[in-house]
Design a protein around this motif. Structure first.
Motif, short mmCIF file in Angstrom:
data_model
loop_
_atom_site.label_atom_id
_atom_site.label_comp_id
_atom_site.label_asym_id
_atom_site.label_seq_id
_atom_site.Cartn_x
_atom_site.Cartn_y
_atom_site.Cartn_z
N GLY A 84 50.97 51.73 20.21
CA GLY A 84 50.96 52.69 19.10
C GLY A 84 49.86 53.72 19.26
O GLY A 84 50.05 54.90 18.94
N CYS A 85 48.74 53.31 19.78
CA CYS A 85 47.62 54.23 20.07
C CYS A 85 47.89 55.01 21.35
O CYS A 85 47.81 56.24 21.38
CB CYS A 85 46.32 53.44 20.18
N SER A 86 48.22 54.29 22.42
CA SER A 86 48.43 54.92 23.72
C SER A 86 49.55 55.96 23.69
O SER A 86 49.39 57.07 24.20
CB SER A 86 48.76 53.86 24.78
N ASP A 87 50.69 55.59 23.11
CA ASP A 87 51.82 56.51 23.05
C ASP A 87 51.46 57.77 22.27
O ASP A 87 51.81 58.89 22.67
CB ASP A 87 53.04 55.84 22.42
N PHE A 88 50.74 57.59 21.15
CA PHE A 88 50.34 58.74 20.36
C PHE A 88 49.42 59.66 21.16
O PHE A 88 49.59 60.89 21.15
CB PHE A 88 49.64 58.31 19.07
N LEU A 89 48.44 59.10 21.86
CA LEU A 89 47.49 59.94 22.60
C LEU A 89 48.19 60.72 23.70
O LEU A 89 47.89 61.90 23.91
CB LEU A 89 46.36 59.08 23.17
N VAL A 90 49.14 60.10 24.40
CA VAL A 90 49.87 60.82 25.45
C VAL A 90 50.76 61.89 24.83
O VAL A 90 50.83 63.02 25.32
CB VAL A 90 50.67 59.85 26.33
N GLU A 91 51.41 61.56 23.72
CA GLU A 91 52.26 62.55 23.05
C GLU A 91 51.42 63.72 22.54
O GLU A 91 51.79 64.88 22.69
CB GLU A 91 52.98 61.88 21.88
N ALA A 92 50.28 63.43 21.95
CA ALA A 92 49.45 64.48 21.35
C ALA A 92 48.70 65.29 22.39
O ALA A 92 48.55 66.51 22.23
CB ALA A 92 48.46 63.86 20.36
N LEU A 93 48.22 64.63 23.46
CA LEU A 93 47.33 65.30 24.40
C LEU A 93 47.94 65.59 25.76
O LEU A 93 47.31 66.22 26.61
CB LEU A 93 46.07 64.44 24.61
N GLY A 94 49.15 65.11 26.00
CA GLY A 94 49.76 65.29 27.31
C GLY A 94 49.03 64.45 28.35
O GLY A 94 48.55 63.36 28.06
N ASP A 95 48.92 64.97 29.57
CA ASP A 95 48.28 64.23 30.65
C ASP A 95 46.84 63.86 30.33
O ASP A 95 46.33 62.85 30.82
CB ASP A 95 48.34 65.01 31.97
N ALA A 96 46.16 64.65 29.53
CA ALA A 96 44.78 64.33 29.14
C ALA A 96 44.71 63.04 28.32
O ALA A 96 43.64 62.43 28.20
CB ALA A 96 44.17 65.48 28.35
N GLY A 97 45.83 62.62 27.78
CA GLY A 97 45.86 61.40 26.99
C GLY A 97 46.14 60.14 27.79
O GLY A 97 46.02 59.04 27.28
N ARG A 98 46.49 60.28 29.07
CA ARG A 98 46.77 59.11 29.91
C ARG A 98 45.45 58.41 30.24
O ARG A 98 44.48 59.06 30.57
CB ARG A 98 47.50 59.52 31.17
N HIS A 99 45.46 57.08 30.18
CA HIS A 99 44.21 56.35 30.26
C HIS A 99 44.42 54.94 30.83
O HIS A 99 45.53 54.43 30.84
CB HIS A 99 43.60 56.22 28.86
N ALA A 100 43.31 54.36 31.27
CA ALA A 100 43.29 52.93 31.59
C ALA A 100 43.16 52.18 30.27
O ALA A 100 42.72 52.76 29.26
CB ALA A 100 42.10 52.61 32.51
N ARG A 101 43.52 50.87 30.25
CA ARG A 101 43.53 50.19 28.96
C ARG A 101 43.51 48.68 29.10
O ARG A 101 44.01 48.13 30.06
CB ARG A 101 44.81 50.60 28.21
N SER A 102 42.93 48.06 28.10
CA SER A 102 43.03 46.61 27.91
C SER A 102 43.55 46.38 26.50
O SER A 102 43.21 47.13 25.58
CB SER A 102 41.67 45.94 28.06
N ALA A 103 44.36 45.34 26.33
CA ALA A 103 44.87 44.96 25.02
C ALA A 103 44.71 43.45 24.89
O ALA A 103 45.32 42.71 25.65
CB ALA A 103 46.34 45.36 24.86
N VAL A 104 43.85 43.03 23.97
CA VAL A 104 43.52 41.61 23.87
C VAL A 104 43.71 41.09 22.45
O VAL A 104 43.70 41.86 21.49
CB VAL A 104 42.08 41.33 24.35
N SER A 105 43.84 39.80 22.35
CA SER A 105 43.99 39.13 21.06
C SER A 105 42.62 38.80 20.50
O SER A 105 41.66 38.55 21.23
CB SER A 105 44.78 37.84 21.25
#
Length: 152
Positions: free
Chosen positions: A112-133
Motif C-alpha cells: 500500500g505504501c510502495s505502490d503509492f510511492l511509485v504511482e506518485a513519484l514514478g521511478d523516483a519512488g522505486r525503492h529497496a524494502r523490508s516488510a516484517v511482522s
C-alpha cells in the motif's frame, strides 16, 4: 515535470509533518540522505488501529500503509524546507505490520505504501524494502513505516 507539480496534478495533498511523540526527532539528514523515523498509520479521523490476521483485512492494512507513505513524504518535505523538488528518490523502506503470528502477507500490506510511492513519484519512488511482522505497534496502530530518502 517537477515533483511538486506531479503531486499537485495527481490531487495529492500532504499532511503537515507530525511532531515526535517521544524523545526522538522526526528525521535526520546526513549529507544528501534523509532518515525518516517510523510514521504510524493515521488519517483525518485519527489512528488506524488493528491486527492483520485478526480484525483487519489485507486491503485495510494496505490503505493504512498508504497513510504512512503520505506521512513519510510530509517529513521529507519538512526536511527539504518545503521544497519537494529536492527529493531525488526513495532509497529504502522498512515496514512493520501489527499482525498475528500466523499472518504471512506483510508484503501485501506494505505494498500500500510502495505502490503509492511509485504511482506518485514514478521511478523516483522505486525503492529497496523490508516488510516484517510485529506482535504489537505503538498505540495499537496497524502499520508503521520508516524510510531513507536521497535529496539534493
Amino acid at each position: 515535470m517537477s515533483l511538486a507539480k506531479r503531486l499537485t496534478d495527481q490531487g495529492i495533498t500532504l499532511p503537515d509533518a507530525s511532531a515526535p511523540a517521544a524523545n526522538y526527532v522526526p528525521f535526520v539528514q546526513v549529507g544528501n540522505i534523509v532518515y525518516v523515523s517510523g510514521q504510524i498509520s493515521r488519517n483525518d479521523d485519527g489512528l488506524i488501529t488493528g491486527v492483520l490476521g485478526d480484525d483487519m483485512s489485507i486491503e485495510d492494512g494496505a490503505a493504512a500503509a498508504k497513510t504512512c507513505a503520505l506521512q513519510l513524504l510530509a517529513q521529507v518535505k519538512a526536511a527539504c524546507g518545503g521544497d519537494m523538488d529536492r527529493l531525488v528518490r526513495v532509497v529504502k523502506l522498512t515496514g512493520f505490520v501489527n499482525s498475528t503470528k500466523d499472518f504471512t502477507d506483510q508484503p501485501k500490506v506494505i505494498n500500500g505504501c510502495s505502490d503509492f510511492l511509485v504511482e506518485a513519484l514514478g521511478d523516483a519512488g522505486r525503492h529497496a524494502r523490508s516488510a516484517v511482522s510485529a506482535v504489537a505497534l505503538p498505540m495499537g496502530v496497524a502499520v508503521e513505516i520508516e524510510g531513507i530518502f536521497e535529496v539534493s
